[in-house]
Design a protein around this motif. Sequence first.
Motif, PDB file in Angstrom:
ATOM      1  N   UNK A 179      -3.080  -0.393   7.116  1.00 62.92           N
ATOM      2  CA  UNK A 179      -2.398   0.869   6.860  1.00 62.92           C
ATOM      3  C   UNK A 179      -1.634   0.819   5.540  1.00 62.92           C
ATOM      4  N   UNK A 180      -1.571   1.971   4.887  1.00 59.28           N
ATOM      5  CA  UNK A 180      -0.719   2.159   3.716  1.00 59.28           C
ATOM      6  C   UNK A 180       0.196   3.329   4.044  1.00 59.28           C
ATOM      7  N   UNK A 181       1.479   3.161   3.790  1.00 60.57           N
ATOM      8  CA  UNK A 181       2.456   4.199   4.102  1.00 60.57           C
ATOM      9  C   UNK A 181       3.236   4.510   2.828  1.00 60.57           C
ATOM     10  N   UNK A 182       3.255   5.788   2.458  1.00 59.61           N
ATOM     11  CA  UNK A 182       3.931   6.203   1.220  1.00 59.61           C
ATOM     12  C   UNK A 182       4.735   7.461   1.464  1.00 59.61           C
ATOM     13  N   UNK A 183       5.836   7.588   0.738  1.00 59.49           N
ATOM     14  CA  UNK A 183       6.632   8.809   0.825  1.00 59.49           C
ATOM     15  C   UNK A 183       5.791  10.004   0.368  1.00 59.49           C
ATOM     16  N   UNK A 184       5.991  11.128   1.021  1.00 59.19           N
ATOM     17  CA  UNK A 184       5.220  12.328   0.691  1.00 59.19           C
ATOM     18  C   UNK A 184       5.406  12.767  -0.757  1.00 59.19           C
ATOM     19  N   UNK A 185       6.565  12.483  -1.321  1.00 61.65           N
ATOM     20  CA  UNK A 185       6.805  12.890  -2.704  1.00 61.65           C
ATOM     21  C   UNK A 185       6.229  11.920  -3.730  1.00 61.65           C
ATOM     22  N   UNK A 186       5.683  10.795  -3.280  1.00 59.32           N
ATOM     23  CA  UNK A 186       5.094   9.807  -4.188  1.00 59.32           C
ATOM     24  C   UNK A 186       3.616  10.148  -4.390  1.00 59.32           C
ATOM     25  N   UNK A 187       3.375  11.192  -5.158  1.00 58.00           N
ATOM     26  CA  UNK A 187       2.022  11.720  -5.331  1.00 58.00           C
ATOM     27  C   UNK A 187       1.063  10.693  -5.925  1.00 58.00           C
ATOM     28  N   UNK A 188       1.564   9.863  -6.809  1.00 56.24           N
ATOM     29  CA  UNK A 188       0.724   8.832  -7.414  1.00 56.24           C
ATOM     30  C   UNK A 188       0.202   7.860  -6.350  1.00 56.24           C
ATOM     31  N   UNK A 189       1.080   7.445  -5.434  1.00 56.38           N
ATOM     32  CA  UNK A 189       0.666   6.524  -4.369  1.00 56.38           C
ATOM     33  C   UNK A 189      -0.292   7.203  -3.395  1.00 56.38           C
ATOM     34  N   UNK A 190      -0.064   8.473  -3.107  1.00 56.54           N
ATOM     35  CA  UNK A 190      -0.958   9.198  -2.196  1.00 56.54           C
ATOM     36  C   UNK A 190      -2.365   9.296  -2.795  1.00 56.54           C
ATOM     37  N   UNK A 191      -2.436   9.629  -4.089  1.00 54.82           N
ATOM     38  CA  UNK A 191      -3.746   9.706  -4.758  1.00 54.82           C
ATOM     39  C   UNK A 191      -4.423   8.341  -4.788  1.00 54.82           C
TER      40      UNK A 191
END
Length: 181
Positions: free
Chosen positions: A129-141
């Motif tokens: 699993x990878x978990x990232x803050x919703x506002x961290x768009x770079x990590x989500x992409x």
Amino acid sequence: MSCSPRLRLATPAAAHAQALMDLVNRNLPTLGYIAWAQQPWTLARAQRFCARALGFVDAGEDIVFHVFAGHAPDAPLIGRIDLHSFDLEVPRAEIGYVGDATVQGQGLMREAVLSVLDFAFELGFARVEAISELSNHRALRFAQSLGMVREGTLHHRERGVHGELVDQALFAAWPKLAGNS
């Protein structure tokens, strides 16, 4: 561990402290979501961080890799990847990664993280699993570019770097099995 002709993954070592300090300090403006990288580092802090990471590895609590761009002894350190928060009953782990913004767009960290995911599945993990803050768009992409599947939103899961409750996106990857994509 050799990752590819372009990359080498290595267990943290005391000899990496200077390069790790330089990596963190060079990338402070881009590490706003990384709790341990909110202030400039000293060499002593980098040495403690490397020793602590190695202690976690030795204790079997984490698997940590420093990512080097090349195989030469003086190859630059361009990132850090760790598998942590193991649940061996599943078996499952979380993955974390930090890369050098100066090599962004070259696919180096993507290649390294995919290699670590493959390694996790070779070890027998059924899920990473990878978990990232919703506002961290770079990590989500980035998680999406790895082929990870976004499974949902975890509301008020953790405190952000400024102490506020944050919502996070949960991504997951599974081993590639015959007939399963």
